[in-house]
Scaffold this motif. Sequence first.
Motif, PDB file in Angstrom:
ATOM      1  N   LYS A 127       0.833  -1.210   0.000  1.00  0.00           N
ATOM      2  CA  LYS A 127       0.000   0.000   0.000  1.00  0.00           C
ATOM      3  C   LYS A 127       0.864   1.256   0.000  1.00  0.00           C
ATOM      4  CE  LYS A 127      -3.930   1.996   2.478  1.00  0.00           C
ATOM      5  NZ  LYS A 127      -4.827   1.846   3.661  1.00  0.00           N
ATOM      6  N   TYR A 128       2.014   1.196   0.688  1.00  0.00           N
ATOM      7  CA  TYR A 128       2.834   2.400   0.832  1.00  0.00           C
ATOM      8  C   TYR A 128       4.136   2.329   0.020  1.00  0.00           C
ATOM      9  CZ  TYR A 128      -0.361   2.788   4.741  1.00  0.00           C
ATOM     10  OH  TYR A 128      -1.496   2.834   5.492  1.00  0.00           O
ATOM     11  N   GLY A 129       4.660   1.163  -0.166  1.00  0.00           N
ATOM     12  CA  GLY A 129       5.906   1.023  -0.925  1.00  0.00           C
ATOM     13  C   GLY A 129       7.149   1.270  -0.096  1.00  0.00           C
ATOM     14  N   ARG A 130       7.066   1.012   1.212  1.00  0.00           N
ATOM     15  CA  ARG A 130       8.269   1.144   2.055  1.00  0.00           C
ATOM     16  C   ARG A 130       9.120  -0.118   1.912  1.00  0.00           C
ATOM     17  NH1 ARG A 130       4.394   2.777   6.258  1.00  0.00           N
ATOM     18  NH2 ARG A 130       4.254   5.053   6.281  1.00  0.00           N
ATOM     19  N   ILE A 131      10.417   0.069   1.757  1.00  0.00           N
ATOM     20  CA  ILE A 131      11.322  -1.070   1.591  1.00  0.00           C
ATOM     21  C   ILE A 131      12.402  -0.996   2.649  1.00  0.00           C
ATOM     22  CG2 ILE A 131      12.874  -2.293   0.000  1.00  0.00           C
ATOM     23  CD1 ILE A 131      11.462  -0.840  -2.296  1.00  0.00           C
ATOM     24  N   SER A 132      12.680  -2.144   3.278  1.00  0.00           N
ATOM     25  CA  SER A 132      13.676  -2.174   4.343  1.00  0.00           C
ATOM     26  C   SER A 132      14.626  -3.346   4.113  1.00  0.00           C
ATOM     27  CB  SER A 132      12.978  -2.315   5.705  1.00  0.00           C
ATOM     28  OG  SER A 132      13.928  -2.486   6.729  1.00  0.00           O
ATOM     29  N   TYR A 133      15.909  -3.031   3.954  1.00  0.00           N
ATOM     30  CA  TYR A 133      16.943  -4.068   3.871  1.00  0.00           C
ATOM     31  C   TYR A 133      17.604  -4.151   5.246  1.00  0.00           C
ATOM     32  CZ  TYR A 133      16.886  -4.424  -1.266  1.00  0.00           C
ATOM     33  OH  TYR A 133      16.541  -4.654  -2.562  1.00  0.00           O
ATOM     34  N   ARG A 134      17.665  -5.358   5.816  1.00  0.00           N
ATOM     35  CA  ARG A 134      18.257  -5.536   7.138  1.00  0.00           C
ATOM     36  C   ARG A 134      19.348  -6.608   7.083  1.00  0.00           C
ATOM     37  NH1 ARG A 134      16.916  -1.470   8.132  1.00  0.00           N
ATOM     38  NH2 ARG A 134      15.425  -0.589   9.615  1.00  0.00           N
ATOM     39  N   ASN A 135      20.617  -6.136   7.209  1.00  0.00           N
ATOM     40  CA  ASN A 135      21.758  -7.054   7.253  1.00  0.00           C
ATOM     41  C   ASN A 135      21.707  -8.080   6.108  1.00  0.00           C
ATOM     42  OD1 ASN A 135      24.182  -7.990   8.324  1.00  0.00           O
ATOM     43  ND2 ASN A 135      23.155  -9.564   9.551  1.00  0.00           N
ATOM     44  N   GLY A 188      25.958  -7.797   4.175  1.00  0.00           N
ATOM     45  CA  GLY A 188      25.296  -7.274   5.374  1.00  0.00           C
ATOM     46  C   GLY A 188      24.836  -5.843   5.239  1.00  0.00           C
ATOM     47  N   ILE A 189      24.208  -5.485   4.111  1.00  0.00           N
ATOM     48  CA  ILE A 189      23.787  -4.096   3.919  1.00  0.00           C
ATOM     49  C   ILE A 189      22.455  -3.844   4.638  1.00  0.00           C
ATOM     50  CG2 ILE A 189      24.985  -3.933   1.707  1.00  0.00           C
ATOM     51  CD1 ILE A 189      22.287  -4.080   0.329  1.00  0.00           C
ATOM     52  N   THR A 190      22.333  -2.649   5.157  1.00  0.00           N
ATOM     53  CA  THR A 190      21.123  -2.249   5.886  1.00  0.00           C
ATOM     54  C   THR A 190      20.760  -0.829   5.477  1.00  0.00           C
ATOM     55  OG1 THR A 190      21.682  -3.646   7.786  1.00  0.00           O
ATOM     56  CG2 THR A 190      20.116  -1.839   8.171  1.00  0.00           C
ATOM     57  N   GLY A 221      29.801  -4.465  -2.179  1.00  0.00           N
ATOM     58  CA  GLY A 221      28.679  -5.102  -1.500  1.00  0.00           C
ATOM     59  C   GLY A 221      28.289  -4.455  -0.189  1.00  0.00           C
ATOM     60  N   LYS A 222      28.770  -3.227   0.051  1.00  0.00           N
ATOM     61  CA  LYS A 222      28.445  -2.529   1.299  1.00  0.00           C
ATOM     62  C   LYS A 222      27.935  -1.135   0.990  1.00  0.00           C
ATOM     63  CE  LYS A 222      32.170  -5.014   3.669  1.00  0.00           C
ATOM     64  NZ  LYS A 222      33.510  -4.891   4.280  1.00  0.00           N
ATOM     65  N   VAL A 223      27.139  -0.595   1.918  1.00  0.00           N
ATOM     66  CA  VAL A 223      26.634   0.769   1.756  1.00  0.00           C
ATOM     67  C   VAL A 223      27.717   1.745   2.209  1.00  0.00           C
ATOM     68  CG1 VAL A 223      24.902   2.451   2.483  1.00  0.00           C
ATOM     69  CG2 VAL A 223      24.244   0.071   2.088  1.00  0.00           C
TER      70      VAL A 223
END
Length: 1482
Positions: free
Chosen positions: A1236-1244, A1259-1261, A1450-1452
């Motif tokens: 509904k909102y399009g929030r995206i969360s990448y965790r580790n 391990g990107i967050t 591969g890291k932020v």
Amino acid sequence: MDPPENNIPSSHDEETQEHRETLSQSHQEDGENEAVPLIESCTQAEAGPKVIKENAVRVAFLPPAEEADLPVSESLVQGDASYSADDNSSYNDDEADIDQDIDDALDEGYMGMECTLERGFSLNEAAIARDLRYERYDEVAVKYEKSHSFSKYQPSLKHFIPVRKSSAERDEMPIDSTGLYGFVSYSWITSLMWKAYKKGLKEEDVPICSKYDMCDYNTDRFEAMWNEEVKRKGKDGASLQRVVWRFLRTRLIVALTFFMITLIMGFVGPTIFMRFLITWLSTDEPVTTGIIWTVGLIFSEFIRIIIFGVVWSISYRTGVRLRAACLGLVYKKLMRMSSLGNKSIGEVINLFANDAQRIYDFVVLGPLIIGGPVVAIGGVIYILWLLGPWALFGMLTFLLFYPFQYGISRLTGYLRRRTVTVTDERVRMMNELLTCVKLIKMYAWEKSFASSITEIRKRERHLLEKSAYVQSISLAMAPTVPVIAAIVTFLAHIGAGYNLTAAQGFSVFATYRATNFPLVILPASVRTWMEFQIALSRIKSILLMDELEPYLKTPQDPDTAVVLDQATLAWDAVSSFKKKKNKKRRNKKDGITPADQLMPKVVDLKHIDVLFDLCLSIKKGELIAVCGGVGAGKSSFISALLGHMRLQSGQVYLQGTCAYVGQQAWIMNASFRENILMGEAFDAKRYYRVIYACNLTQDVGAMPAGDFTEIGERGINLSGGQKQRLSLARALYANRDIYLLDDPLSAVDAHVGSHIFQWVIKGALRNKTTVFVTHQLQYLPLCDRVVYLREGNIAELGTHSSLVEDNKEYAGLYRTHMETVENKEKESSKTEETDAGGRQRQDSVISGGSSINGYQKNSPEKSPVKEVKKKPEDGQLITEEKLEKGDIPLSTYNWYIKAAGGYIISTLVILTFAANVGSTAFSSWWLSMWLSAGSGNTEVVVGNGTVISDNIADNPDLFMYQTVYGCLILVILGTSLIRGFAFMKTTLKASSSMHDQVFVKVFRSPMSFFDTTPSGRIINIFSRDMDEVDVRVPMTMETFLQNIWLITSSLVFVCLVFPHFLPFLVVLAILFLFIRSIFRIGIRDFKRMENVSRSPMYSHVSTTVNGLATINAYGKQEMFTKKFMVLFDENTCVFFLFNCAMRWLAIRLDLLALLVMSITAILSLILRGSVEASFAGLALAYAAQLSGIFQYTVRLSTETEARFTSVQRISNYTKCLASEAPAIIESKRPDSNWPKYGRISYRNVQLKYRPDTPLVLKGITFDIDSLEKIGVVGRTGSGKSSLGVALFRLVELAGGSVRIDGVDISVLGLEDLRSRLSIIPQDPVLFIGTVRYNLDPFEKYTDEAVWSALEQTYMKEKIANLPLKLNAPVIENGENFSVGERQLMCMARALLRNNKILFLDEATAAIDTETDSKIQRTLQEAFKACTMITIAHRLNTVMACSRILVLDDGKVVEFDTPRNLMANSHSAFAKMVEAAESSLLL
């Protein structure tokens, strides 16, 4: 940031001196005897002197061990890469520096180049052995020379020398040097059969193809005959059948002559020797008379067996030669085409897969049709002489079966033609699915495409059922015809009051049996004729396709390279779909099925003018830029200079050789180096200069096996930029006069693009004539002249400055570009080359091409990779196809039986065979009972007295005997029909079930399977293996089951009549089992090797067809043709050995069966008087029948097992392939409006592409808010595309989680997830079908919505101008649209889906700047209510984003707004912009 030139430490010179000292020491230690230095993988400080020798040591790039070790020359592109028109002198200095560095590298193994056996030469021992084997073909091959002398038959006539001493090399085909004994008995293959039994066969055990059977030799001969035919009769009147006859007539006539001898021998045995032997049994003639008839019977059968072996021996070689000639000629024809016209890749592959077998079958079985009329005439004369005119009723029954069989065969041929058409559709569809499987998965379109395949398969199965039932009836009737004919003959003869003796009855019965072989073979012969006609028509349609007429002429002015003089050029284009005749049956809704819509039959080609009245002259050494909007004709302009179009009017002149870099790079499944060399000789200095100029040094260094790393099909393990640079390197290495570059820089970032422009276009090619198509307007001022195309016309032509002064359309376009640069402060800078690079990367978001081999591709100008120990085998990407060993497992048969309906159904079907054969056997037993009863001791009046009659017609129970005997005809016919129907239904149920299972399993496989498995191997499963399971396995198995019951009934009769035969039967059974158990292993191994040898050939054909333009441009037709010939010869070799091994077994089993008949005849001789003549006749007749049928059945059992290798392959795919997560998980289905909102969360998040590869996301967050627009930037291998891989779950995470609106996507079904996301891929993918189908395959949207999407992507006008508008055809790969147009249609597709989350993977790489700016506005407006993730290619798209995500390794690294990142001069993003700024503000 990149180190500037003055940061290079002075230790460079010290290390160089250290290398030279080491060089001196090494020479002192090793002396001058070291021819091939064995150099271990080492750091550069440890590297000693390396003597580079071609073909001795393979050279692979290694990255520098330390940052400081970068040579001075590399700083030339790591600092300010800008280049101006006045920089030639500085360029020359730089070039001299590079030359010196390369000389040092070659002398000292420096500058990241190492000679290493570990990572080069021993990369793949199997591949090296295969290369050496292929080289042997050149040594063995003979060239065809036309000859009219008798000496041309000499090699064949030598086979009739009784015994010859073999003079052939160990690896050459032994048959070429065998004598008459070996030729007849096939003893030349015995050693291979024995080796197979002892330890199994390997590839190296198999001899290479005979020089007289090689594809090249036979193709040349066939081509010469075809050309003569066309020359004599013209294209329209040329007959391929006539050419085939000329090609094989001598061998055919000889084979038929021997076949006629076998028929005569088979006829003489029962009609003369058996009749007199049975007559002798009821007389008192001396024993010597019986011995003469017995010996005559045995000897005639022995001669028949031996001569029959000669027939097959000749036919097999003739078959493989015609097969090689036809398909070799087709391939050579393809090499002379620039495209397939109205043919598809699937259609061509199907021709190589299935029609090859049809051609062979025709040569082997087709000519045997002549035997039918011959034995029929002989049979009529004999039976008429023996029994009188009433017997003709039975013979009439026999003869009527011929037109019946002919009608059946015609019907089979008709059904086969229709089936082949549908099979072509299915194979073509599968080929397209394999090409586009990544996009299909991301769009969650599996069900739509699966339903299309299912629909095609249903139609195919419907036709297969009809064809199989007709064939089954034909097969069931063949062995019953002699029985029915005998019943009718005897009933008519006795009914007319004539007597019938045992000698007469069983002589006639055996005669019918003898004449039955040609009758049994008749259906197969006629079928092969029909299928051969179909195959020839398909081959002829390719041979008669119009080749492009050469229109390129040489200009008169020696200083001129290219001249276009009022040239108007056209493409061949699809005109319409073929309309089906049976519309009423096809779709009641008066529409077309999804399958039909996707797989139309395209017909006539028409020529569509695309370039108009072009006038242009290009001097030698001139650099010409070509620009214009999407669809303006830029790629066509390049094709016109290559000679790949049709010249409608005017003239095109071109002087010199061409090199071509296509808009979509064509990559071979070969090593990185082989892709660059493309058959050219290896020149180390030239090669490394090319590597450097194309900025590939670091890329090669990061590969597992350096430049010997295997590149997958379509460059699957390279990024788009790497593919394009490799294509450019190929062109540069080719060292041609004229370079035609079709937008080569769109796939690379500005920095790399600037390096390539400086080092390649303005450097290495400065003295070459270059035509440079580009959308990169910043390079136009540096070109000598600019051609601006609009709608196929040269709208403007001149120098950049003069065109700007003219202030027309071009000036406006350029000013727009400059204003964009100035107004956005550096926004138009392009980022570092992305994972995917331009439109090239077919797998950018899917396979993460950067890591498919388990290595990351670092930017050429960034920090070097640290040296790690790498295994030689790391360079191999494509998995070797497993060659199964041992018996076919019982589980395979079990799987087949279950697929057919289970054990109960299968048992009932087998019982129908028993009932059918049992009814025919019972009829013979009933005849013996009747003949044994005789007159029933009826007394008849003769003169004045009565005597016991010897006339069977006087039997008081005559009516009973006649009634039962006559009713058996109905029983036999009824059981034949039931048997045929039951068997057809169960076997097709099995094959359809197997097809559906393997299709679902393959289609549900993860992307790693498609990345590491060649498409040719998968196509092999769905074309040839499915053809085996659909047609050949049932046909072989049906004949096998029928014959098993026939043999059983024969042996039962012999044992009932002669119980003394039982001990002999036991001995014969042991002998038989011994022969079969030993030599079925060789036959099975040959079949497996034949199965495996097909895949490389299909892959090569597919690669060739896809790369026709490139192959022709470089003039590499001969190289590719030679490789095809070798691959085809490899297949021919094992195919021929498989068939010869079958015949080897057959001739020995025939001799065993001859023993059965001999023992039966001898027993009847010994037991005369104790066994009635009628029963002895029954035993002899059935024992004689065993001779042919016994070996055939045993051979069929082996062949059935061999053909079950296809079932095993399908079974292995079904059971062994891993599957993705379920499409839908009912308990975890998201809400209908999710997300509904399009929030995206990448965790580790941690991600690796395969278990044995390193992590690419480490391990990107980070979090993305609702409706945010995120730009993703980073160097090659930083993990940008892997974000999309994780989001779409193309690879499951190794750790961590991704959540959308708080929902962990790992718990959802894949369809639920992927259908709620949209992607605009970097590589535009269109499917065969219509424009509308490509935009809306599910037909969810109205025409108005589709038109609206097209309007927003600026394609409405283009589509509206097409004759059929939305229903306009789209051909394979969307080739009738430009790359830019295809990309715009992909955007329209995403607009229609209108999902809450959109992933753009460099989607505007193939679009000109002006259209790109419009598209950006469209995206901002149309997707303003969406969360959007954009992998950046042009930084103006990133600068408009809410935030920018910078990735590295591969890291932020950074995640902030563009304003904040640009404000910090030390930020990685700011440095990227700074590094690229100069190249974009030229």
